[in-house]
Write an enzyme that holds these catalytic residues in place. Structure first.
Site, mmCIF file in Angstrom:
data_model
loop_
_atom_site.group_PDB
_atom_site.id
_atom_site.type_symbol
_atom_site.label_atom_id
_atom_site.label_comp_id
_atom_site.label_asym_id
_atom_site.label_seq_id
_atom_site.Cartn_x
_atom_site.Cartn_y
_atom_site.Cartn_z
ATOM 1 N N TYR A 77 0.825 -1.222 0.000
ATOM 2 C CA TYR A 77 0.000 0.000 0.000
ATOM 3 C C TYR A 77 0.850 1.260 0.000
ATOM 4 O O TYR A 77 0.496 2.252 -0.628
ATOM 5 C CB TYR A 77 -1.026 -0.027 1.144
ATOM 6 C CG TYR A 77 -2.249 -0.799 0.718
ATOM 7 C CD1 TYR A 77 -2.338 -2.168 0.929
ATOM 8 C CD2 TYR A 77 -3.261 -0.167 0.017
ATOM 9 C CE1 TYR A 77 -3.427 -2.881 0.455
ATOM 10 C CE2 TYR A 77 -4.355 -0.878 -0.450
ATOM 11 C CZ TYR A 77 -4.429 -2.237 -0.227
ATOM 12 O OH TYR A 77 -5.498 -2.951 -0.720
ATOM 13 N N ARG A 80 1.821 1.788 -3.543
ATOM 14 C CA ARG A 80 0.721 2.388 -4.311
ATOM 15 C C ARG A 80 0.503 3.849 -3.921
ATOM 16 O O ARG A 80 0.282 4.713 -4.778
ATOM 17 C CB ARG A 80 -0.576 1.607 -4.096
ATOM 18 C CG ARG A 80 -0.606 0.272 -4.830
ATOM 19 C CD ARG A 80 -1.917 -0.428 -4.653
ATOM 20 N NE ARG A 80 -3.016 0.293 -5.287
ATOM 21 C CZ ARG A 80 -4.303 0.085 -4.966
ATOM 22 N NH1 ARG A 80 -4.614 -0.790 -4.009
ATOM 23 N NH2 ARG A 80 -5.262 0.752 -5.571
ATOM 24 N N ASN A 112 -12.690 3.960 -7.196
ATOM 25 C CA ASN A 112 -11.270 4.286 -7.072
ATOM 26 C C ASN A 112 -10.943 4.851 -5.694
ATOM 27 O O ASN A 112 -11.745 5.568 -5.107
ATOM 28 C CB ASN A 112 -10.863 5.284 -8.163
ATOM 29 C CG ASN A 112 -11.102 4.717 -9.540
ATOM 30 O OD1 ASN A 112 -11.291 3.512 -9.710
ATOM 31 N ND2 ASN A 112 -11.120 5.587 -10.539
ATOM 32 N N VAL A 113 -9.738 4.533 -5.237
ATOM 33 C CA VAL A 113 -9.268 5.009 -3.929
ATOM 34 C C VAL A 113 -8.207 6.095 -4.111
ATOM 35 O O VAL A 113 -7.560 6.486 -3.158
ATOM 36 C CB VAL A 113 -8.670 3.831 -3.123
ATOM 37 C CG1 VAL A 113 -9.742 2.781 -2.827
ATOM 38 C CG2 VAL A 113 -7.474 3.206 -3.826
ATOM 39 N N HIS A 129 -15.047 2.335 -2.243
ATOM 40 C CA HIS A 129 -13.987 1.416 -1.788
ATOM 41 C C HIS A 129 -12.944 2.117 -0.921
ATOM 42 O O HIS A 129 -11.820 1.629 -0.769
ATOM 43 C CB HIS A 129 -13.328 0.735 -2.999
ATOM 44 C CG HIS A 129 -14.255 -0.164 -3.733
ATOM 45 N ND1 HIS A 129 -14.038 -0.554 -5.035
ATOM 46 C CD2 HIS A 129 -15.423 -0.746 -3.372
ATOM 47 C CE1 HIS A 129 -15.036 -1.351 -5.433
ATOM 48 N NE2 HIS A 129 -15.889 -1.476 -4.448
ATOM 49 N N CYS A 167 -4.573 4.792 20.664
ATOM 50 C CA CYS A 167 -4.577 3.579 21.500
ATOM 51 C C CYS A 167 -3.384 2.659 21.237
ATOM 52 O O CYS A 167 -3.253 1.626 21.882
ATOM 53 C CB CYS A 167 -5.877 2.813 21.287
ATOM 54 S SG CYS A 167 -5.928 1.929 19.724
ATOM 55 N N THR A 205 -14.537 0.860 -16.055
ATOM 56 C CA THR A 205 -14.668 -0.212 -15.066
ATOM 57 C C THR A 205 -14.974 -1.532 -15.771
ATOM 58 O O THR A 205 -15.661 -1.556 -16.789
ATOM 59 C CB THR A 205 -15.770 0.090 -14.023
ATOM 60 O OG1 THR A 205 -15.814 -0.986 -13.087
ATOM 61 C CG2 THR A 205 -17.141 0.262 -14.658
ATOM 62 N N SER A 206 -14.474 -2.636 -15.220
ATOM 63 C CA SER A 206 -14.778 -3.952 -15.796
ATOM 64 C C SER A 206 -16.189 -4.376 -15.399
ATOM 65 O O SER A 206 -16.763 -5.271 -15.996
ATOM 66 C CB SER A 206 -13.747 -4.973 -15.307
ATOM 67 O OG SER A 206 -13.681 -4.961 -13.893
HETATM 68 N N1 APR Z 1 -9.839 4.433 -20.656
HETATM 69 C C1 APR Z 1 -11.028 3.777 -20.439
HETATM 70 N N2 APR Z 1 -11.105 2.509 -19.932
HETATM 71 C C2 APR Z 1 -9.943 1.890 -19.658
HETATM 72 C C3 APR Z 1 -8.667 2.497 -19.871
HETATM 73 C C4 APR Z 1 -8.656 3.832 -20.397
HETATM 74 N N3 APR Z 1 -7.525 4.499 -20.633
HETATM 75 N N4 APR Z 1 -7.695 1.612 -19.499
HETATM 76 C C5 APR Z 1 -8.344 0.498 -19.043
HETATM 77 N N5 APR Z 1 -9.687 0.663 -19.153
HETATM 78 C C6 APR Z 1 -10.747 -0.254 -18.739
HETATM 79 C C7 APR Z 1 -10.439 -1.734 -18.901
HETATM 80 O O1 APR Z 1 -10.851 -2.179 -20.177
HETATM 81 C C8 APR Z 1 -11.288 -2.368 -17.790
HETATM 82 O O2 APR Z 1 -12.605 -2.656 -18.254
HETATM 83 O O3 APR Z 1 -10.920 -0.055 -17.352
HETATM 84 C C9 APR Z 1 -11.388 -1.257 -16.741
HETATM 85 C C10 APR Z 1 -10.573 -1.488 -15.477
HETATM 86 O O4 APR Z 1 -11.115 -2.616 -14.848
HETATM 87 P P1 APR Z 1 -10.507 -3.153 -13.463
HETATM 88 O O5 APR Z 1 -9.040 -3.168 -13.568
HETATM 89 O O6 APR Z 1 -11.225 -4.413 -13.152
HETATM 90 O O7 APR Z 1 -10.875 -2.011 -12.421
HETATM 91 P P2 APR Z 1 -12.273 -1.733 -11.682
HETATM 92 O O8 APR Z 1 -13.432 -2.061 -12.532
HETATM 93 O O9 APR Z 1 -12.203 -0.365 -11.146
HETATM 94 O O10 APR Z 1 -12.186 -2.778 -10.454
HETATM 95 C C11 APR Z 1 -13.191 -2.768 -9.478
HETATM 96 O O11 APR Z 1 -11.936 -4.266 -8.083
HETATM 97 O O12 APR Z 1 -9.839 -4.834 -7.454
HETATM 98 C C12 APR Z 1 -10.993 -4.257 -7.012
HETATM 99 O O13 APR Z 1 -11.333 -2.634 -5.330
HETATM 100 C C13 APR Z 1 -10.774 -2.811 -6.605
HETATM 101 O O14 APR Z 1 -12.152 -0.869 -7.099
HETATM 102 C C14 APR Z 1 -11.570 -2.030 -7.646
HETATM 103 C C15 APR Z 1 -12.609 -3.023 -8.108
HETATM 104 ZN ZN ZN Z 2 -6.737 3.275 18.040
#
Ligand code: APR
Ligand code: ZN
Length: 281
Positions: A77, A80, A112-113, A129, A167, A205-206
């Site tokens: 962490y 990151r 996103n964090v 998250h 604590c 997002t996936s």
């Molecule tokens: N522009 C648009 N989309 C993009 C780009 C870009 N430049 N680069 C990658 N992507 C897309 C990918 O195709 C994929 O579908 O972003 C998505 C990223 O997916 P993940 O890596 O699975 O991220 P996310 O969906 O945010 O994951 C959800 O999973 O690991 C946990 O807590 C973590 O918040 C996270 C959660």
């Molecule tokens: Zn404490």
């Protein structure tokens, strides 16, 4: 004047359609994932070179992993945090802040964090998250935002495991790990926004991690429109009314140009559209 964003006719029609839906929307929200920050240099999780391609999440992002080896988890962490603190928002983050500023976007619900939405000027941000710059105590209710407290630099340089100043127990990152419930207030707020929204702009997002991925589905179930921006099809694409394949920063730059034209009366929009939005009344 932004970079000329070269798009095919069909992509241009998609952009036009997306801009039209956004400008016409009554209550639009955004739902974002790691892909929106990819162009800022923040690795995604499951995409190419994604974190979970190189690291085993069960060893780094679960309460059990932290129990077993807090040094390993904290070194991951801190790596990151160091990477993300150097990252800058990209045009996609700024576009969402601009859409909020002109009253079209009511909120950003993010998985996103990385804090980049706030850095870009978004105000109503719902973090499902957690936030990587916040820490919390494993025993008492102590919480600290290391950016706001100004302790981030010293914290990252610290070699020992971080302890609670109140604590003395171990501090952990204030993020949601696999197998953990999402913060209840944030989840309730996100679902309420999704039930109210008539449009959700889904970016990078996936769409495979739940319960977060319910957000665009709830908008759809309530009759709302789904606009998706992603470099590839995702778990959300089947419910998308408009799917724009492309990099978030580039696509959102092109989309904002169209929105601005429409707001200035171009693109055949009569001012009827703007009534009730406090413009030109
Ligand atoms: N522009 C648009 N989309 C993009 C780009 C870009 N430049 N680069 C990658 N992507 C897309 C990918 O195709 C994929 O579908 O972003 C998505 C990223 O997916 P993940 O890596 O699975 O991220 P996310 O969906 O945010 O994951 C959800 O999973 O690991 C946990 O807590 C973590 O918040 C996270 C959660
Ligand atoms: Zn404490």
């Amino acid at each position: 004047m932004g970079r000329i964003f070269k798009v095919s006719r069909s992509a241009n029609n998609m952009l036009e359609e997306a801009a039209r839906l956004l400008v016409k929307s009554r209550f639009a929200i955004a739902f974002t994932g790691a892909g929106i920050s990819a162009e800022s240099g923040v690795p995604t999780f499951r995409g190419f070179n994604g974190l979970w391609k190189k690291h085993r999440p069960e060893e780094l992002a679960t309460p059990e992993a932290f129990e077993k080896d807090p040094h390993l988890v904290w070194s991951f962490y801190k790596w990151r945090m160091d990477l993300i603190r150097k990252a800058k928002p990209n045009p996609a983050h700024y576009a969402l802040a601009e859409l909020e500023g002109i009253g079209i976007l009511k909120a950003v619900v993010t998985q996103n964090v990385d804090d980049l939405h706030r850095e870009a000027g978004s105000r109503n941000v719902v973090e499902l998250h957690g936030n990587i710059f916040r820490v919390r105590c494993t025993s008492c209710s102590y919480k600290e935002n290391l950016k706001e407290s100004g302790r981030l630099e010293a914290f990252l340089a610290e070699r020992d495991l971080p302890k609670c100043p109140r604590c003395g127990s171990l501090l952990r990152p204030d993020v949601v790990w696999f197998g953990e419930p999402l913060p209840r207030k944030a989840l309730e707020e996100a679902f309420k926004l999704a039930e109210t929204a008539d449009l959700v702009l889904v970016i990078g997002t996936s769409g495979v991690v739940y319960p977060a991925a319910y957000v665009p589905q709830i908008v759809k179930e309530h009759g709302g429109k789904v606009i998706e921006v992603n470099t590839e099809r995702s778990g959300i694409t089947p419910i998308a009314d408009v799917f724009i394949r492309g990099r978030a920063g580039e696509v959102m730059e092109g989309l904002m140009e169209k929105v601005r034209v429409m707001l200035n009366g171009g693109g055949g929009f009569s001012d009827r559209l703007f009534r009730g939005r406090g413009w030109g009344d």
